[in-house]
Design an enzyme around this catalytic site. Structure first.
Site, short mmCIF file in Angstrom:
data_model
loop_
_atom_site.label_atom_id
_atom_site.label_comp_id
_atom_site.label_asym_id
_atom_site.label_seq_id
_atom_site.Cartn_x
_atom_site.Cartn_y
_atom_site.Cartn_z
N VAL A 179 1.09 -0.88 0.08
CA VAL A 179 0.18 -0.27 0.08
C VAL A 179 1.19 1.40 -0.13
O VAL A 179 1.79 1.17 0.45
CB VAL A 179 -0.77 0.27 1.19
N GLY A 180 0.41 2.08 -0.35
CA GLY A 180 0.97 3.09 -0.82
C GLY A 180 2.23 4.08 -2.28
O GLY A 180 2.75 4.74 -2.15
N CYS A 181 1.80 2.10 -3.13
CA CYS A 181 3.24 2.80 -4.58
C CYS A 181 2.03 2.89 -5.27
O CYS A 181 1.05 2.29 -5.11
CB CYS A 181 3.27 1.07 -4.53
N GLN A 182 2.14 3.47 -6.02
CA GLN A 182 0.72 4.22 -7.41
C GLN A 182 1.56 2.68 -8.22
O GLN A 182 -0.06 2.58 -8.82
CB GLN A 182 1.41 5.66 -7.96
N SER A 183 2.26 1.78 -8.54
CA SER A 183 2.40 0.76 -9.13
C SER A 183 2.05 0.11 -8.11
O SER A 183 1.86 -0.07 -7.60
CB SER A 183 4.23 0.39 -9.57
#
Length: 143
Positions: A51-55
């Site tokens: 969680v917290g990654c755009q990818s």
């Protein structure tokens, strides 16, 4: 084993600083990511999704017979996969206790990554580090 495919920290730093500009450094980061084998679909579960990654990023941590952590990961973005490889170079083979106490920020500061990554990629890198530390903390509680 992934550790055999990736350079150690010192070699990473040497290779990184041999690059004459940031375009070459980005290509090197992408090359590092290519050394990570694809994560089997069975390991691409929502509990391993960061969680917290755009990818999309998956990180799997297991303890080997010597008590050291083995990290496996993948991303749908080449540059992010390279960043995962860089984080793995820093943490691979450490124990969960060592992962929790190691300071990774000076390593990345030495590489001057923050100034050259987009804000979303910097946040994603932080999310990857936080997730690895959180998984190591859970392993410590279990053992």
């Amino acid at each position: 084993m992934i550790a055999n495919l990736l350079p150690d920290k010192d070699k990473l730093l040497r290779n990184f600083f041999r690059c004459s500009n940031w375009e070459e450094k980005y290509l090197y980061i992408i090359e590092l990511g290519s050394y990570l084998p694809p994560l089997p679909l069975g390991m691409r579960t929502t509990d391993k999704l960061i969680v917290g990654c755009q990818s999309q990023v998956w990180i799997v941590m297991v303890i080997d017979t010597h008590g050291a952590v083995q990290l496996y990961g993948d991303s749908d973005a080449a540059i992010v996969k390279g960043l995962i490889a860089m984080v793995f170079i820093f943490y691979q083979g450490l124990t969960p206790a060592e992962i929790v106490t190691q300071k990774v920020r000076p390593f990345f500061k030495a590489l001057a990554l923050a100034q050259h990554l987009t804000p979303s990629r910097s946040q994603g890198l932080e999310a990857i580090v936080r997730a690895i530390r959180a998984q190591a903390t859970k392993l410590l509680r279990r053992y």
